[in-house]
Design an enzyme around this catalytic site. Sequence first.
Site, PDB file in Angstrom:
ATOM      1  CG  HIS A 222      42.757  62.437  30.495  1.00 22.64           C
ATOM      2  ND1 HIS A 222      44.121  62.579  30.413  1.00 22.64           N
ATOM      3  CD2 HIS A 222      42.273  63.676  30.766  1.00 22.64           C
ATOM      4  CE1 HIS A 222      44.447  63.842  30.630  1.00 22.64           C
ATOM      5  NE2 HIS A 222      43.348  64.528  30.855  1.00 22.64           N
TER       6      HIS A 222
ATOM      7  CD  GLU B  48      45.843  70.610  38.059  1.00 20.40           C
ATOM      8  OE1 GLU B  48      45.103  69.635  37.881  1.00 20.40           O
ATOM      9  OE2 GLU B  48      46.214  71.350  37.140  1.00 20.40           O
TER      10      GLU B  48
ATOM     11  CD  GLU C  65      43.895  72.300  31.651  1.00 20.26           C
ATOM     12  OE1 GLU C  65      43.493  71.460  30.831  1.00 20.26           O
ATOM     13  OE2 GLU C  65      44.319  72.001  32.777  1.00 20.26           O
TER      14      GLU C  65
END
Length: 712
Positions: free
Chosen positions: A411, A506, A482
């Site tokens: 991540h 989410e 994003e």
Amino acid sequence: MKKITLLFIALSISMLNMAENLLSPNKNFRLDFSVNAIGEPAYSLFYKEKPVIKPSKLGLELKNAASLLSGFNIQKTVTSTFDETWKPIWGEVSQIRNNYNELLVILEQKAEQRTMKIRFRLFNDGLGFRYEFDKQENLNYFKVADERTQFALTGDHKTFWIPGDYDSNEYFYTTSKLSEVDASKVDGNGIGTHGFFAKNAVQSPLLMKTAEGLYISIFEAALVDYSAMQLLIDQTNFVLTSSLVPDAVGTKAYMQTPQHTPWRTVIVSDKAADILASKTILNLNEPSKIADPSFIHPQKFIGIWWGMHIPDYWSWDYSHAPNIRLKDTNWNALVPLPQHGAKTANVKRYIDFAAANGFKGVLVEGWNVGWEDWAGNWKEEVFDFVTPYPDFDVKAIHEYAASKGVKIIMHHETSASATNYERRIDKAIDFMKENGYDVVKTGYVGWIIPRGEKHDGQWMVNHYIRVAEKMAENHIMLDAHEPVRPTGLSRTYPNWMACEAARGNEFNAWSTGNPPEHETILPFTRLLGGPMDYTPGIFEIKMSYYKPGNKCQVHTTLAKQLALYITMYSPLQMAADLPENYEKRMDAFQFIKDVAVDWDDTKYLEAEPGDYITMARKAKGTSDWFVGAITDENARTAVIPFNFLDANDGYIATIYGDAANTDWKENPMTYQIHKVLVNSKSVMKQKLAPGGGVAISLKKASKANMKGLKKI
Ligand code: NOJ
Ligand code: CA
């Protein structure tokens, strides 16, 4: 004789200046192109002989230079035909036909001694066109003040829209007439970077439905080295005009010839399902640039992730330290929080669960230093992407994962500091290689650095591509959160397997959530550009389970969460809930274990945007089929004809459906699982609860395993 020939040439030149037209291969579409008396180029589009786009102007306005809007005449036109079938590395189908007729118009702007080309491609389901600029003396470098492409619609169509916004696409859809669009009325749900730029601005892909029942999608393909296109609505005349995302100093694109814009697309059908099936966006992208794609593996994964989204459950940050600096923080001296999620022991537990259930990847967020004040401070240096927190033992985790045949998914939350990420990306990739990671999830939460740039502007558009290229060079698969919404670039960079770029599951954990119709609109809009990391598979639907009184909940039934594995395509598909929530319902979890993520074929059986979708998909290289049907807040009966099955075989259908009393709001977690025998003549009628769905897996039956099963 000579005179007659000359007259003929003169006539054809003047006619050329008036109009040109082009038909699609199936003749359903006609494109008319013309240049008017003051040299303004315009096009119109007809579907089955009825106008869809009325005469609409084309061109660009430049900064500090004469515009490319008028003063043109047609210098030359060239038509051609293309027909090819190609095989995507992964996808919803194993073969894609790319068939179009093309009209290339070369326009001359005499007063400026410049030329501009417009290339039109008419496919059997719609139109793509783009502007092209050859290298030329009077057009070398130029700055775009705005692109003025128009889409003049035939009426006040119903539209499924999200507000025009330079930095975020994480909105739920509003359904209204074009004349009723008001971006200022849409709730941003507290996302810091939400901000509409004009009340009448919407984002593309924009889906519309006419009073006559025509579905029209306006979008773009192959967004490279340019800013994303948003649309301004003239709410009296129903003309949409392109509006590009500006950079920090208000310029919309920096061009150096030879260069071209992305494709502008208009996909049209009288059947909603055809919009879902369209491959035009992919076809308008360049073929794969990855010579050896053998490192690319579609896969399902779990992760240390939902726990951070559940209110007050886990944290990304290791400690409470409101003001840290990467370089002079002594991480070992900080007091760890008990709720830090990415602890070695938690990760090992997830690895065990992944290995036991056939998942290849475990995403771990919050593993690296910097999360203490990662968002909201517009800081340049938030993460270094290589330093783990003291309680995350990289080496031990790598070894443990490898011993179980699992890989940890990296991540890289950048907190939108793209400059910091670019400076550190080589080291970050070395770190990944040393520690056995081959998938990365990136993230761009917050305002962009370079400060003043926008998520969807040219600078960032190029950044996301630079990252995809860098990852491809290093044999790493990519899932970007994003980013600008995808425009089919996964054809060119098939390692760029998924994006978020819309409002994912989410939001259901911590906001007013996604209305039950949300997932019936996304495949018609956002997913036209490429797969979405929607993160389905939430079984523990209500957040009050974790925190009594908490009103947040997933706005679907449990069965609908299963159906999303079919209706929301991604070759990187998460089983997003906590393992312990799956362990309590292993019967329903079986569907997530079984479902494929790469397909030979897809059938769109029923579809209406905002209402319902039913799809069937054939798992790649097998004879297994999977069906997913979803509905909005209304109950409905899905009608599923199994005529796609092999005619000579019986199949066992395992049906994971809503129970009689299921309801997304009051009683979302009841479900029923049963098996029946079906063949290609069977038609199943399956009740979907309000906000519900059904997931079906189909395997060829053998004498031994079909005993006692009811036939339908
Ligand atoms: C937003 C992303 O969508 C989400 O998946 C992630 O967990 C957080 N940012 C933190 O990076
Ligand atoms: Ca997000």
